[in-house]
Design a protein around this motif. Structure first.
Motif, PDB file in Angstrom:
ATOM      1  N   ASN A   1       0.852  -1.192   0.000  1.00  0.00           N
ATOM      2  CA  ASN A   1       0.000   0.000   0.000  1.00  0.00           C
ATOM      3  C   ASN A   1       0.887   1.241   0.000  1.00  0.00           C
ATOM      4  OD1 ASN A   1      -2.522   1.257  -0.094  1.00  0.00           O
ATOM      5  ND2 ASN A   1      -2.694   1.415   2.137  1.00  0.00           N
ATOM      6  N   TYR A   2       0.262   2.392  -0.187  1.00  0.00           N
ATOM      7  CA  TYR A   2       0.998   3.666  -0.179  1.00  0.00           C
ATOM      8  C   TYR A   2       1.546   3.994   1.204  1.00  0.00           C
ATOM      9  CZ  TYR A   2      -0.259   5.458  -4.826  1.00  0.00           C
ATOM     10  OH  TYR A   2      -0.376   5.670  -6.176  1.00  0.00           O
ATOM     11  N   VAL A   3       2.700   4.653   1.236  1.00  0.00           N
ATOM     12  CA  VAL A   3       3.090   5.430   2.409  1.00  0.00           C
ATOM     13  C   VAL A   3       2.154   6.634   2.428  1.00  0.00           C
ATOM     14  CG1 VAL A   3       4.898   6.807   3.503  1.00  0.00           C
ATOM     15  CG2 VAL A   3       5.519   4.742   2.218  1.00  0.00           C
ATOM     16  N   GLY A   4       1.376   6.776   3.484  1.00  0.00           N
ATOM     17  CA  GLY A   4       0.414   7.860   3.544  1.00  0.00           C
ATOM     18  C   GLY A   4       1.066   9.216   3.732  1.00  0.00           C
ATOM     19  N   PRO A   5       0.279  10.281   3.657  1.00  0.00           N
ATOM     20  CA  PRO A   5       0.816  11.638   3.770  1.00  0.00           C
ATOM     21  C   PRO A   5       1.519  11.925   5.091  1.00  0.00           C
ATOM     22  CG  PRO A   5      -1.395  11.675   2.851  1.00  0.00           C
ATOM     23  CD  PRO A   5      -1.154  10.277   3.311  1.00  0.00           C
TER      24      PRO A   5
END
Length: 290
Positions: free
Chosen positions: A266-270
């Motif tokens: 998954n993405y590294v979030g903000p």
């Protein structure tokens, strides 16, 4: 046995599908970019992560904010009113005030709800390292473990949750004060890529460097080889700063090298991505030590 709910925050970088599968509650941290504040929900309703990284690549800067005490109180109170207990698994105190906010909220709520069990754990984890710890805790809950058993397991095993990162653009680490301006300039010229991890105090620290992107990705997998416990039987998590192809390459490497059967990407979030930048790649697994 009383019913209970596991609550975490969006630093865990769990996808909306995984949140539903695990049955956990996620409190959003917030981030501000171009003068506007957004919440980091698992379903990315406020902003698509691809758009967030596009803005960073375009030169925008983002700031982030922890979950505060009022956020915790408003999220936990309805659960307690419904007659359920609560276990909070919070973002590392070494990187955020989120855990300390949870402690303040939990102490107040215990006075209001003396009949309920309310616990909070400083995971000392970040991004999908926190996510993997939450995943494993939720699986234990689904297998019938009590709230105390899951809390104790989490405390006993959190320092075995290994976090290995690399970043593509050193200037984001420079902005965060992790490296000097001279190091960022020289490193960028020489294509030096840092290899970092989250230590036992929950801080992100530099552990080495590699020459070139490919070498830095290989270094992450090499570290897994050094400490991973029964890697073929683990679920491995990988997060990325809008560099899916690199994440898939690392996933293929751990499958081929260790026989890993399941990798979650998954993405590294903000929350983390604002400080690590586009091209961040992180590998998470259980090991003998961090």
């Amino acid at each position: 046995m009383s019913e209970y709910v596991i609550v975490t925050d969006s630093s865990a970088d769990l996808s909306a599908d995984l949140v539903r599968e695990l049955g956990v509650e996620v409190l959003p941290l917030s981030f501000t970019v171009k003068g506007r504040t957004y919440h980091n929900y698992p379903d990315n309703r406020d902003m698509d992560p691809k758009e967030f990284y596009r803005m960073l690549r375009g030169g925008e800067m983002a700031t982030t904010a922890a979950v505060n005490m009022a956020d915790y109180t408003s999220a936990l109170e309805p659960i307690l009113v419904s007659g359920k207990d609560v276990l909070v698994l919070a973002f590392s105190s070494g990187l955020s005030a989120t855990y300390h906010s949870s402690v303040t909220a939990v102490n107040e709520l215990r006075e209001q709800f003396p009949q309920r069990k309310i616990f909070t754990v400083d995971t000392l984890c970040a991004s999908m390292g926190q996510g993997l710890l939450v995943y494993l805790a939720a699986k234990k809950k689904q297998a019938g473990a009590t709230i105390e058993e899951v809390r104790d397991w989490t405390e006993e095993n959190k320092l075995n949750l290994c976090h290995w990162f690399t970043v593509d653009d050193l200037h984001f680490l420079k902005r965060g004060g992790r490296i000097s301006a001279a190091t960022a300039v020289l490193g960028s010229m020489l294509q030096i890529k840092p290899v970092l991890h989250v230590d036992d105090e929950g801080h992100l620290i530099n552990m080495g460097k590699a020459r070139g992107r490919g070498a830095s990705l290989t270094a992450l997998v090499d570290h897994m080889q050094e400490t991973a416990i029964d890697p073929a039987d683990q679920v491995v998590f990988i997060s990325h700063g809008d560099c899916l192809a690199d994440a898939e390459k690392v996933a293929d490497d751990v499958k081929k090298r260790f026989g890993v059967k399941e990798v979650v990407i998954n993405y590294v979030g903000p929350v983390i991505g604002a400080h690590s930048g586009p091209g961040t790649l992180a590998l998470f697994f259980l090991g003998t030590k961090r």
